[in-house]
Scaffold this active site. Structure first.
Site, PDB file in Angstrom:
ATOM      1  N   TYR A 141      38.087  13.904  70.226  1.00  0.00           N
ATOM      2  CA  TYR A 141      37.263  13.513  69.075  1.00  0.00           C
ATOM      3  C   TYR A 141      35.795  13.878  69.275  1.00  0.00           C
ATOM      4  O   TYR A 141      35.016  13.889  68.329  1.00  0.00           O
ATOM      5  CB  TYR A 141      37.363  12.003  68.819  1.00  0.00           C
ATOM      6  N   ASP A 225      54.478  10.988  74.691  1.00  0.00           N
ATOM      7  CA  ASP A 225      55.602  10.972  73.735  1.00  0.00           C
ATOM      8  C   ASP A 225      56.666   9.964  74.183  1.00  0.00           C
ATOM      9  O   ASP A 225      57.219   9.219  73.368  1.00  0.00           O
ATOM     10  CB  ASP A 225      56.188  12.376  73.540  1.00  0.00           C
ATOM     11  N   ASP A 249      44.425   5.949  70.362  1.00  0.00           N
ATOM     12  CA  ASP A 249      44.255   5.663  68.941  1.00  0.00           C
ATOM     13  C   ASP A 249      45.628   5.436  68.302  1.00  0.00           C
ATOM     14  O   ASP A 249      45.880   4.438  67.624  1.00  0.00           O
ATOM     15  CB  ASP A 249      43.555   6.874  68.298  1.00  0.00           C
ATOM     16  N   ASP A 253      47.764   1.539  67.798  1.00  0.00           N
ATOM     17  CA  ASP A 253      48.069   1.124  66.427  1.00  0.00           C
ATOM     18  C   ASP A 253      49.548   0.777  66.284  1.00  0.00           C
ATOM     19  O   ASP A 253      49.908  -0.217  65.650  1.00  0.00           O
ATOM     20  CB  ASP A 253      47.733   2.245  65.438  1.00  0.00           C
TER      21      ASP A 253
END
Ligand code: NAD
Length: 358
Positions: A141, A225, A249, A253
């Site tokens: 990011y 993964d 991130d 969530d």
């Protein structure tokens, strides 16, 4: 010695839920020996309307000088069309950067009374207590070069750079090891060392730090993964998970939603030891319910509990606040976002019930 908490209520339901946390602070100041002074500043859309920018330099200086900062939420449709660098969310990124809060702690905790609110079966999530540590100010990011370029023939290329240095990895991994040591002593480090050089470096540095400074912590490694799969297959296998900005991130969530509602979930962003932490509910400004007095204040109250533990030196009061929230749920109180229960209440009445049990 008096400590200072800077409140940045922000927009939408931010001020509504923050006001309830202030009531908890006042009670602890009056009756539990907490010596906490609060200050309030404009942030987000509210600051744009008043000053033209989402956060003023003076507010950033106050945040850096405080012992901790408690945010509400920022944003809303009325500011969605403003230029990118003066949007409410830009103020949040600026504040995080200025406070250098590189470790984002996001607990995924299942309150016993909410075990049936999850999308997973009760037996998979009952007793769930995972702590995510997400790297917050580096990685893809923030890496450069980044951009969108013309490659001719009417076609373009979009690109970002994933990059981590030894220091960036070690400082966030250390937070993970320390938390694991204070909990059940297990840390799982998550990356894609099989296909990414930055992931390979991540794995090597975390391994080295574990061997030199934390031989008592049981360290494991997992590809991101596989971690996604394990979080919905058998989430209780995890205690503390440390991972980079992008994977953190997404995975945090997913883990958070296992536990029920957005309205219950706190977070903390921590920097170097001794520097102020930034605490905030993970939910946004919820424009669809703002002004109705029905928002769940628990995520804000639990964010303050994290501040008591990590910035204000009162882990005893953190436990009391968390216990009062759990007892409130046990007693059947529910805001509109929570399923089940026996008593539907609004924002202030939910906080009344927490105060009663505090
Ligand atoms: P949101 O989190 O605001 O809301 C998502 C859904 O959850 C809504 O239906 C909302 O009513 C509900 N909800 C959220 N918090 C709740 C609470 N405490 N009690 C009861 N219900 C609750 O996400 P969104 O709708 O995608 O975003 C709205 C605005 O918030 C946008 O401008 C977005 O950019 C901003 N946002 C800010 C932050 C932040 O300040 N850190 C985080 C996420 C989104």
């Amino acid at each position: 010695m008096t400590k200072t908490l800077l409140l940045l209520p922000g927009d939408g339901i931010g001020p509504e839920v923050t006001a309830q946390t202030v009531r908890i602070i006042e009670r602890l100041n009056a009756e539990a020996g907490l010596d906490l002074a609060t200050e309030t500043a404009l942030f987000g859309g509210a600051a744009i309307d008043a000053t033209g920018v989402p956060i003023e330099e003076a507010t950033i200086a106050r945040a850096q000088a405080a012992d901790a900062v408690l945010m509400g939420a920022v944003g809303g449709p009325q500011w969605a069309a403003t230029a990118f660098d003066v949007r409410p969310e830009a103020g949040l990124l600026k504040l995080r950067g200025a406070m250098n809060v590189f470790a984002n702690l996001r607990p995924a905790l299942c309150f016993p009374a909410l075990a049936d609110a999850s999308t997973l079966k009760r037996e998979l999530i009952e007793g769930l207590d995972i702590m995510f540590v997400r790297e917050l100010v580096g990685g893809v990011y923030f890496g450069s070069p980044r951009g969108i370029e013309d490659i001719g023939g009417g076609k373009r290329r979009g690109f970002n750079t994933q990059s981590y240095t030894t220091d960036e990895i070690v400082r966030v991994a250390r937070v993970g090891f320390e938390l694991a040591r204070a909990r059940t002593g297990r840390l799982c480090s998550v990356e894609k060392a099989n296909v990414m050089e930055s992931g390979l470096l991540w794995r090597e540095e975390v391994t080295k730090l574990g061997a030199s400074d934390y031989p008592d912590v049981q360290l494991s490694h997992m590809y991101a993964d596989n971690c996604a799969m394990q979080l919905v297959r058998a989430p209780k296998q995890f205690d503390v998970i440390v991972t980079d900005n992008l994977f953190g991130d997404i995975l945090s969530d997913a883990a958070a939603m296992l536990t029920g509602s957005l309205g219950m979930l706190p977070s903390a962003a921590l920097g170097e030891a001794g520097r102020p932490g930034l605490y905030e509910p993970i939910h946004g400004s919820a424009p669809d319910i703002a002004g109705q007095g029905i928002a769940n204040p628990c995520a804000s109250i639990l964010s303050f509990a994290m501040a008591l533990r990590s910035s204000l030196g009162r882990p005893d009061l953190a436990e009391r606040v968390e216990g009062a929230v759990a007892a409130t749920l046990e007693a059947g109180y529910r805001t509109a976002d929570l399923a089940g229960g026996t008593q539907r209440v609004g924002t202030a009445a939910m906080a009344d019930a927490v105060l009663e049990r505090l």
